[in-house]
Design a protein around this motif. Structure first.
Motif, mmCIF file in Angstrom:
data_model
loop_
_atom_site.group_PDB
_atom_site.id
_atom_site.type_symbol
_atom_site.label_atom_id
_atom_site.label_comp_id
_atom_site.label_asym_id
_atom_site.label_seq_id
_atom_site.Cartn_x
_atom_site.Cartn_y
_atom_site.Cartn_z
ATOM 1 N N LEU A 116 -89.197 56.907 37.136
ATOM 2 C CA LEU A 116 -90.347 56.863 38.043
ATOM 3 C C LEU A 116 -91.154 58.153 38.033
ATOM 4 O O LEU A 116 -92.382 58.141 37.926
ATOM 5 C CB LEU A 116 -89.875 56.581 39.479
ATOM 6 C CG LEU A 116 -89.516 55.129 39.815
ATOM 7 C CD1 LEU A 116 -88.871 55.060 41.195
ATOM 8 C CD2 LEU A 116 -90.766 54.234 39.786
ATOM 9 N N PHE A 117 -90.460 59.306 38.176
ATOM 10 C CA PHE A 117 -91.162 60.575 38.376
ATOM 11 C C PHE A 117 -91.290 61.434 37.126
ATOM 12 O O PHE A 117 -92.224 62.215 36.998
ATOM 13 C CB PHE A 117 -90.461 61.389 39.472
ATOM 14 C CG PHE A 117 -90.491 60.712 40.821
ATOM 15 C CD1 PHE A 117 -91.657 60.652 41.566
ATOM 16 C CD2 PHE A 117 -89.350 60.109 41.341
ATOM 17 C CE1 PHE A 117 -91.697 60.014 42.799
ATOM 18 C CE2 PHE A 117 -89.377 59.467 42.579
ATOM 19 C CZ PHE A 117 -90.548 59.419 43.306
ATOM 20 N N LEU A 118 -90.346 61.321 36.192
ATOM 21 C CA LEU A 118 -90.405 62.138 34.983
ATOM 22 C C LEU A 118 -90.891 61.340 33.776
ATOM 23 O O LEU A 118 -91.060 61.883 32.694
ATOM 24 C CB LEU A 118 -89.019 62.731 34.669
ATOM 25 C CG LEU A 118 -88.376 63.600 35.757
ATOM 26 C CD1 LEU A 118 -87.021 64.110 35.287
ATOM 27 C CD2 LEU A 118 -89.286 64.776 36.120
ATOM 28 N N LYS A 119 -91.080 60.024 33.997
ATOM 29 C CA LYS A 119 -91.525 59.115 32.930
ATOM 30 C C LYS A 119 -90.562 59.121 31.743
ATOM 31 O O LYS A 119 -90.978 58.931 30.587
ATOM 32 C CB LYS A 119 -92.951 59.483 32.442
ATOM 33 C CG LYS A 119 -93.994 59.562 33.555
ATOM 34 C CD LYS A 119 -94.115 58.259 34.331
ATOM 35 C CE LYS A 119 -95.115 58.372 35.481
ATOM 36 N NZ LYS A 119 -95.088 57.212 36.377
ATOM 37 N N GLU A 120 -89.277 59.377 32.018
ATOM 38 C CA GLU A 120 -88.271 59.315 30.957
ATOM 39 C C GLU A 120 -88.047 57.857 30.578
ATOM 40 O O GLU A 120 -88.024 56.976 31.438
ATOM 41 C CB GLU A 120 -86.945 59.935 31.412
ATOM 42 C CG GLU A 120 -86.968 61.445 31.458
ATOM 43 C CD GLU A 120 -85.582 62.041 31.719
ATOM 44 O OE1 GLU A 120 -84.578 61.302 31.595
ATOM 45 O OE2 GLU A 120 -85.508 63.226 32.047
ATOM 46 N N LYS A 121 -87.858 57.614 29.290
ATOM 47 C CA LYS A 121 -87.656 56.247 28.809
ATOM 48 C C LYS A 121 -86.246 55.774 29.175
ATOM 49 O O LYS A 121 -85.259 56.435 28.853
ATOM 50 C CB LYS A 121 -87.853 56.200 27.293
ATOM 51 C CG LYS A 121 -87.868 54.786 26.736
ATOM 52 C CD LYS A 121 -88.074 54.819 25.228
ATOM 53 C CE LYS A 121 -88.041 53.396 24.662
ATOM 54 N NZ LYS A 121 -88.168 53.414 23.183
ATOM 55 N N ILE A 122 -86.175 54.659 29.869
ATOM 56 C CA ILE A 122 -84.878 54.074 30.214
ATOM 57 C C ILE A 122 -84.527 53.061 29.126
ATOM 58 O O ILE A 122 -85.105 51.981 29.058
ATOM 59 C CB ILE A 122 -84.911 53.386 31.603
ATOM 60 C CG1 ILE A 122 -85.332 54.387 32.677
ATOM 61 C CG2 ILE A 122 -83.559 52.779 31.941
ATOM 62 C CD1 ILE A 122 -85.554 53.781 34.049
ATOM 63 N N THR A 123 -83.605 53.434 28.244
ATOM 64 C CA THR A 123 -83.268 52.594 27.104
ATOM 65 C C THR A 123 -82.223 51.535 27.461
ATOM 66 O O THR A 123 -81.504 51.667 28.461
ATOM 67 C CB THR A 123 -82.718 53.449 25.943
ATOM 68 O OG1 THR A 123 -81.489 54.058 26.367
ATOM 69 C CG2 THR A 123 -83.713 54.533 25.553
ATOM 70 N N ARG A 124 -82.161 50.517 26.621
ATOM 71 C CA ARG A 124 -81.165 49.465 26.808
ATOM 72 C C ARG A 124 -79.755 50.049 26.691
ATOM 73 O O ARG A 124 -78.853 49.675 27.432
ATOM 74 C CB ARG A 124 -81.365 48.369 25.751
ATOM 75 C CG ARG A 124 -80.403 47.200 25.893
ATOM 76 C CD ARG A 124 -80.664 46.112 24.884
ATOM 77 N NE ARG A 124 -80.535 46.602 23.517
ATOM 78 C CZ ARG A 124 -80.565 45.813 22.431
ATOM 79 N NH1 ARG A 124 -80.756 44.522 22.567
ATOM 80 N NH2 ARG A 124 -80.444 46.323 21.229
ATOM 81 N N ASN A 125 -79.593 51.002 25.747
ATOM 82 C CA ASN A 125 -78.284 51.645 25.566
ATOM 83 C C ASN A 125 -77.829 52.369 26.822
ATOM 84 O O ASN A 125 -76.646 52.332 27.190
ATOM 85 C CB ASN A 125 -78.345 52.636 24.396
ATOM 86 C CG ASN A 125 -78.465 51.944 23.062
ATOM 87 O OD1 ASN A 125 -79.436 51.220 22.826
ATOM 88 N ND2 ASN A 125 -77.495 52.131 22.194
#
Length: 311
Positions: A116-125
């Protein structure tokens, strides 16, 4: 690059495994002091060590601005003061199963906040790895009797437990922002310094000078261990890991903590290591591997495609 990545993963594993020893050291320390005092002494000792370390290691360090100090205050308030106060209150008033499960849910919230805040990619792994690791943690906490989780209804102490989880998640996410400008040593030093100041009033309120004089050598050894290894060494390694791989991926390693705590409790406290603990540890390690190996599922998919083409 791949070799460097495994070094970072090794550091994160060592850091979170060392945090598990805090449960053992804490059991000895609270024999002489109240929980908030143990937390204060732990971080006060760490601050004494961290400042000289920062001055030696960071010769060209940037001078923090007022805004930077505001972020450091937030780090000290959440990850050092509030988290420890909530955690110790929970260990005193909540069942171990419930408090452990709340703490184990930390990675889930960190991943969500990072997205939400850091725009880090949340991967399926990451999601699969987190689910597998959390399953292992639940297995360890409940000793294989997962249905015992449903015995506990909602209680006021749950707000305290939620406070611990939210505090650590904010600490990890804000830490990523701070690490864009400051090193892991600088970030940890300033966070610990402010956190120690927040803990001071609690320590003064519940501890007398007589308590300090009568504390056993075992208590001081336990506090020294928490100051040096659990705080200084481990926090710097954890923050360095966040800087390199992101808060979401680093958070998966938090699941290593209950595994190391169970193993150390078996060695130092004579507690029994059960089959459920072994199964749970296997799930945790599998989950960490799945969550940190981006090509794990891709490779299988690619292999299937090649197989289909040749057929």
């Amino acid at each position: 690059m791949k070799k460097r990545l495994w070094v970072i993963y090794g550091m994160l594993t060592l850091a979170t495994a060392t945090w598990g020893s805090a449960f053992i050291a804490g059991k000895f320390a609270v024999q002489s002091f109240e929980p908030a005092t143990v937390a204060f002494l732990r971080f006060f000792g760490a601050a004494i060590l961290l400042f000289p370390l920062m001055w030696v290691m960071e010769k060209d360090r940037k001078k923090p601005t007022l805004k930077d100090h505001g972020l450091f205050v937030l780090l000290g308030l959440t990850g050092i003061a509030l988290y420890n106060i909530c955690f110790f209150l929970a260990t005193k008033h909540a069942p171990v199963i419930k408090s452990s499960l709340f703490i184990a849910s930390n990675p889930v919230l960190i991943v969500l906040l990072s997205g939400l805040f850091l725009k880090e990619k949340i991967t399926r792994n990451s999601i699969i790895g987190m689910a597998i690791a959390l399953t292992g943690v639940v297995f360890i906490i409940t000793e294989g009797h997962i249905l015992t989780l449903f015995q506990y209804g909602f209680e006021p102490i749950d707000f305290v437990l939620l406070g611990a989880v939210v505090s650590w998640a904010i600490y990890s996410v804000v830490g990523k922002v701070v690490l864009k400008k400051f090193s892991s040593v600088e970030s940890t030093t300033y966070a610990v310094a402010y956190g120690t100041l927040f803990l001071l009033p609690f320590a003064l309120a519940e501890t007398s000078w007589l308590d300090v004089q009568e504390a056993s050598l075992t208590t001081w050894a336990a506090i020294a261990h928490m100051s040096i290894f659990v705080t200084v060494v481990s926090f710097v390694m954890y923050y360095n890991g966040i800087k390199e791989v992101g808060a979401a991926k680093a958070s998966i390693f938090i699941n290593v903590m209950p595994v190391s705590a169970v193993i150390m409790a078996t060695i130092f406290l004579g507690e029994t290591f059960t089959l459920a603990h072994g199964i749970g540890a296997g799930f945790v390690l599998t989950g960490v591997y799945a969550g940190t190996n981006p090509n794990l599922f891709k490779r299988k998919l690619k292999g299937n495609i090649v197989k289909n083409k040749t057929a």
